[in-house]
Design an enzyme around this catalytic site. Structure first.
Site, PDB file in Angstrom:
ATOM      1  N   GLN A   1       0.859  -1.186   0.000  1.00 41.05           N
ATOM      2  CA  GLN A   1       0.000   0.000   0.000  1.00 41.05           C
ATOM      3  C   GLN A   1       0.896   1.237   0.000  1.00 41.05           C
ATOM      4  O   GLN A   1       1.736   1.399   0.892  1.00 41.05           O
ATOM      5  CB  GLN A   1      -0.908   0.013   1.220  1.00 41.05           C
ATOM      6  CG  GLN A   1      -1.901   1.159   1.222  1.00 41.05           C
ATOM      7  CD  GLN A   1      -2.715   1.225   2.507  1.00 41.05           C
ATOM      8  OE1 GLN A   1      -2.203   1.693   3.527  1.00 41.05           O
ATOM      9  NE2 GLN A   1      -3.943   0.754   2.466  1.00 41.05           N
TER      10      GLN A   1
ATOM     11  N   TYR B   1      -5.712  10.495   5.204  1.00 42.12           N
ATOM     12  CA  TYR B   1      -4.450  10.777   4.534  1.00 42.12           C
ATOM     13  C   TYR B   1      -4.724  11.567   3.244  1.00 42.12           C
ATOM     14  O   TYR B   1      -5.874  11.852   2.914  1.00 42.12           O
ATOM     15  CB  TYR B   1      -3.674   9.491   4.290  1.00 42.12           C
ATOM     16  CG  TYR B   1      -3.212   8.843   5.580  1.00 42.12           C
ATOM     17  CD1 TYR B   1      -2.371   9.540   6.460  1.00 42.12           C
ATOM     18  CD2 TYR B   1      -3.622   7.564   5.953  1.00 42.12           C
ATOM     19  CE1 TYR B   1      -1.959   8.972   7.656  1.00 42.12           C
ATOM     20  CE2 TYR B   1      -3.209   6.986   7.146  1.00 42.12           C
ATOM     21  CZ  TYR B   1      -2.377   7.699   8.006  1.00 42.12           C
ATOM     22  OH  TYR B   1      -1.969   7.133   9.193  1.00 42.12           O
TER      23      TYR B   1
ATOM     24  N   ARG C   1      -7.658   1.645  -1.793  1.00 38.61           N
ATOM     25  CA  ARG C   1      -8.384   1.635  -0.513  1.00 38.61           C
ATOM     26  C   ARG C   1      -9.166   2.931  -0.396  1.00 38.61           C
ATOM     27  O   ARG C   1      -8.605   4.030  -0.432  1.00 38.61           O
ATOM     28  CB  ARG C   1      -7.432   1.485   0.674  1.00 38.61           C
ATOM     29  CG  ARG C   1      -8.215   1.163   1.959  1.00 38.61           C
ATOM     30  CD  ARG C   1      -7.354   0.648   3.075  1.00 38.61           C
ATOM     31  NE  ARG C   1      -8.098  -0.357   3.841  1.00 38.61           N
ATOM     32  CZ  ARG C   1      -7.727  -0.783   5.051  1.00 38.61           C
ATOM     33  NH1 ARG C   1      -6.637  -0.311   5.624  1.00 38.61           N
ATOM     34  NH2 ARG C   1      -8.438  -1.694   5.670  1.00 38.61           N
TER      35      ARG C   1
ATOM     36  N   GLY D   1      -7.789  -7.786  10.711  1.00 40.55           N
ATOM     37  CA  GLY D   1      -6.645  -7.027  11.181  1.00 40.55           C
ATOM     38  C   GLY D   1      -6.273  -7.282  12.619  1.00 40.55           C
ATOM     39  O   GLY D   1      -5.326  -8.009  12.920  1.00 40.55           O
ATOM     40  N   ARG D   2      -7.036  -6.701  13.535  1.00 39.86           N
ATOM     41  CA  ARG D   2      -6.633  -6.745  14.943  1.00 39.86           C
ATOM     42  C   ARG D   2      -6.638  -8.158  15.513  1.00 39.86           C
ATOM     43  O   ARG D   2      -5.788  -8.492  16.337  1.00 39.86           O
ATOM     44  CB  ARG D   2      -7.541  -5.815  15.759  1.00 39.86           C
ATOM     45  CG  ARG D   2      -7.082  -4.357  15.681  1.00 39.86           C
ATOM     46  CD  ARG D   2      -8.124  -3.362  16.130  1.00 39.86           C
ATOM     47  NE  ARG D   2      -9.067  -3.069  15.056  1.00 39.86           N
ATOM     48  CZ  ARG D   2      -9.924  -2.065  15.070  1.00 39.86           C
ATOM     49  NH1 ARG D   2      -9.968  -1.256  16.107  1.00 39.86           N
ATOM     50  NH2 ARG D   2     -10.737  -1.865  14.056  1.00 39.86           N
TER      51      ARG D   2
END
Length: 330
Positions: A101, A171, A219, A312-313
């Site tokens: 990414q 971002y 994304r 993910g987590r």
């Protein structure tokens, strides 16, 4: 995940081939963003056994002024390529496909990190960092497009299986997309078409660098969950344009508030977004968001709410999660 990733190839895939390790910042790169032994060990451990179809490497900065945090991975220099090549091989030898990414933080950083004033579409406080950036001019925007292009070329040269453009989590590209952070009055601000103009320029530049057959992901921060922010309808329209422009996969996530939904902690909290986006594009859609169990991941796919599921987590806390999930569903 051989033949990455047409809808026909995904249809009928087992869950083990549809599990994605989404990009998660590790702060395990070297001081200058180089691939470190600590980073290699981390990814080797997470994908060991080949239970993950796809690993998306954490967001990596395309230029020094686009760096988000200390010890973030770099794709900003040609000298990064040998280390990145080792990282690609480390993941691929375990049987997973590897994507990088690429990202510019914009105002999602601080002057302490980049040693200069952060940049952004408009001098508006970043919703997550609070940083007020300096507004980009036309020449600087052109340089950012070129930096994305060069970074993508490095990713391909390093032997990865694809590249993902980051436009989420407050971002830079997400800042251009969101009316909250984009107050420009030129061709890059105002209407939705103007707010995705930079995205389309980046997509075109990246596609030129990597060729038509190299998988290109994006994304997308689909909803800001704030008054006056990006809406799901905006994202459906944008996703259609990105698919037309040559994006192969849409990776659904949150907007300027980050990777959570305010007041919602249930498993798969971004699936209403992925389900809606999936209905308007004919390319694969990835969803992440609080998914903790194999049963939930399987349900999301079975109900057609996404084509691939990022965990993910749960994987961060347990490197054997994917192995246990696949074995549970056998």
């Amino acid at each position: 995940m051989a033949g990455l990733l047409s809808p026909l190839q995904i249809k009928g895939m087992k869950l083990s081939n549809r599990l994605v390790m989404p990009p998660m910042a590790t702060t395990k790169a070297g001081e200058n963003g180089e691939v470190s032994q600590e980073l290699l060990h981390y990814y080797d451990e997470k994908c060991r056994g080949g239970y993950l179809g796809l690993v998306i490497i954490e967001h990596s900065f395309i230029s020094p002024e686009g760096k988000a945090s200390e010890r973030q991975l770099s794709v900003s220099r040609d000298e990064d390529i040998p280390g990145l090549r080792t990282l690609a091989k480390t993941i691929q030898k375990n049987g997973s496909k590897a994507i990088v990414q690429i990202n510019h933080a914009g105002s999602g950083t601080t002057a302490e990190v980049i040693k200069t004033t952060p940049l952004g579409p408009s001098p508006v406080a970043n919703p997550r960092k609070g940083t007020i950036p300096r507004e980009l001019d036309a020449a600087e925007i052109k340089k950012i497009v070129a930096d994305f292009q060069k970074a993508a070329a490095r990713v391909k040269e390093a032997g990865f299986d694809g590249v993902e453009i980051h436009s989420a989590h407050s971002y830079l590209l997400n800042q251009f997309f969101s009316p909250i952070t984009n107050k420009r009055e030129d061709a890059y601000g105002g209407s939705l078409d103007n707010r995705i103009k930079l995205h389309l320029e980046v997509i075109a530049a990246v596609r030129e660098a990597v060729g038509r057959d190299f998988p290109l992901f994006l994304r997308l921060g689909c909803c800001d969950y704030l008054e006056g922010g990006t809406t799901l309808e905006d994202s459906k329209s944008a996703a259609r344009e990105f698919a037309r422009a040559g994006v192969d996969v849409i990776d659904v996530s949150g907007g300027v508030l980050g990777y959570n939904v305010p007041g919602n902690t249930e498993e798969g909290y971004f699936t209403p977004l992925s389900e809606a986006v999936k209905k308007v594009v004919d390319i694969p859609v990835i969803v992440t968001g609080g998914i903790k169990t194999a049963a939930k991941a399987n349900q999301i796919i079975a109900e057609g709410k996404a084509d691939l599921v990022g965990v993910g987590r749960a994987l961060l806390q347990d490197s054997l999660w994917a192995k246990k999930a696949v074995e549970c569903l056998r």
